[in-house]
Write an enzyme that holds these catalytic residues in place. Structure first.
Site, short mmCIF file in Angstrom:
data_model
loop_
_atom_site.label_atom_id
_atom_site.label_comp_id
_atom_site.label_asym_id
_atom_site.label_seq_id
_atom_site.Cartn_x
_atom_site.Cartn_y
_atom_site.Cartn_z
N GLN A 1 22.37 31.24 -22.70
CA GLN A 1 21.78 29.96 -22.33
C GLN A 1 21.68 29.03 -23.54
OE1 GLN A 1 21.00 28.79 -19.24
NE2 GLN A 1 20.52 26.85 -20.23
N ASP B 1 31.24 31.10 -18.54
CA ASP B 1 30.67 29.78 -18.79
C ASP B 1 31.62 28.92 -19.62
OD1 ASP B 1 28.62 27.95 -18.36
OD2 ASP B 1 27.56 28.48 -20.20
N LYS C 1 20.25 30.14 -11.74
CA LYS C 1 21.54 30.83 -11.74
C LYS C 1 21.40 32.21 -11.12
CE LYS C 1 22.85 28.05 -15.69
NZ LYS C 1 22.80 27.91 -17.15
#
Length: 282
Positions: free
Chosen positions: A98, A121, A54
């Protein structure tokens, strides 16, 4: 022969447009680089690889990534404090925690601490609710990436019977709502669904998001279906047994190279969106 939904190629083509957008943004915000902050808790090697990928994607389009690493012993309070700091930092435009975090950390509480303006996200309950209602929100990156992939190949889901196998809050459930909002008729299944094979045989769109290698057998899938495999396991295996499907389905995502690149592409695109909202055109 089915259409191969090449997420890697599509993501690469989108990066060119993202680079132009980031260049234009810097021209009007005094040269400030949009930043995606990533929080990694613990030392899981797969998670570390994903975070690095990323960060690399950010830099390819002229953005930057701030990687925060917390030890596996970090508490929920430690993670929340880091999120609070990033929420308050005006130079940070997107925040990624994450997944997964260690079991002793309250992941949902941490997700929901992320400012919705920086929830690139698409993991907050608030963002999920807005998305489900069809209101503007950053969608969960993997299902949103799948929708972008379908749109790129002009595969209209309206009116089609779709089966999503998997009900996680960041993949299966938002996938089902996104397809429904696009006028598909959706059945949300999971590992406990009775007669899963029959449900899948009826589907014109099959999304594998259950997190178990080759859980969905190729012979369960009808000819002419659109097959989306959102799973990835060691050895390049997905959630769907793809053997023989390329010869008889309308479209198939490869594993790897299908859904994964679109997830990262969507995350980066939504970070650019957040940065542009912070510096609107005068």
């Amino acid at each position: 022969m089915s259409l191969l939904l090449d997420g890697k190629a599509v993501a690469a083509s989108y990066e060119k447009e993202l680079s132009r957008r980031v260049t234009a943004l810097k021209a009007r915000n005094g040269g400030q680089t949009p930043i995606l902050a990533t929080i990694l808790v613990g030392d899981d090697p797969a998670s570390a690889t994903y975070v690095a990928m990323k960060g690399n994607a950010c830099r390819r389009v002229g953005m930057d990534s701030s990687a925060i690493r917390l030890p596996a012993s970090a508490t929920t309070a430690d993670v929340l404090a880091e999120i609070d700091r990033l929420n308050a930092d005006p130079t940070v435009h997107g925040i990624l925690l994450q997944h997964p975090v260690p079991a002793h950390v309250d992941e949902r509480l941490c997700f929901d601490r992320i400012s919705i303006a920086k929830d690139v996200d698409g993991v907050t309950s608030h963002g999920f609710g807005l998305m489900a209602l069809g209101e503007p929100a950053f969608g969960s990156a993997t299902p949103a990436g799948i929708m972008r992939l379908l749109a790129h190949y002009e595969l209209d889901v309206a009116g089609k019977r779709a089966v999503v196998v998997g009900r996680s809050p960041i993949l299966g459930k938002p996938m089902a709502f996104m397809l429904s909002n696009a006028n598909a008729t959706v059945t949300l299944c999971h590992s406990k669904t009775v007669n899963l094979e029959a449900e899948i045989r009826r589907a014109q769109i099959v999304v594998g998001a259950v997190g178990k290698p080759k859980f969905i057998r190729s012979e369960w899938i009808s000819d002419g279906a659109i097959v989306i495999d959102a799973g990835y396991h060691p050895g390049g295996i997905g959630d769907i047994d793809l053997d023989g499907l390329i010869e008889r389905c309308a479209a198939v995502t490869p594993v790897p190279g299908g859904v994964g690149p679109m997830t990262i592409s969507t995350l980066i695109a939504q970070t650019a969106d957040a940065a542009e909202r912070a510096y609107p055109v005068a």
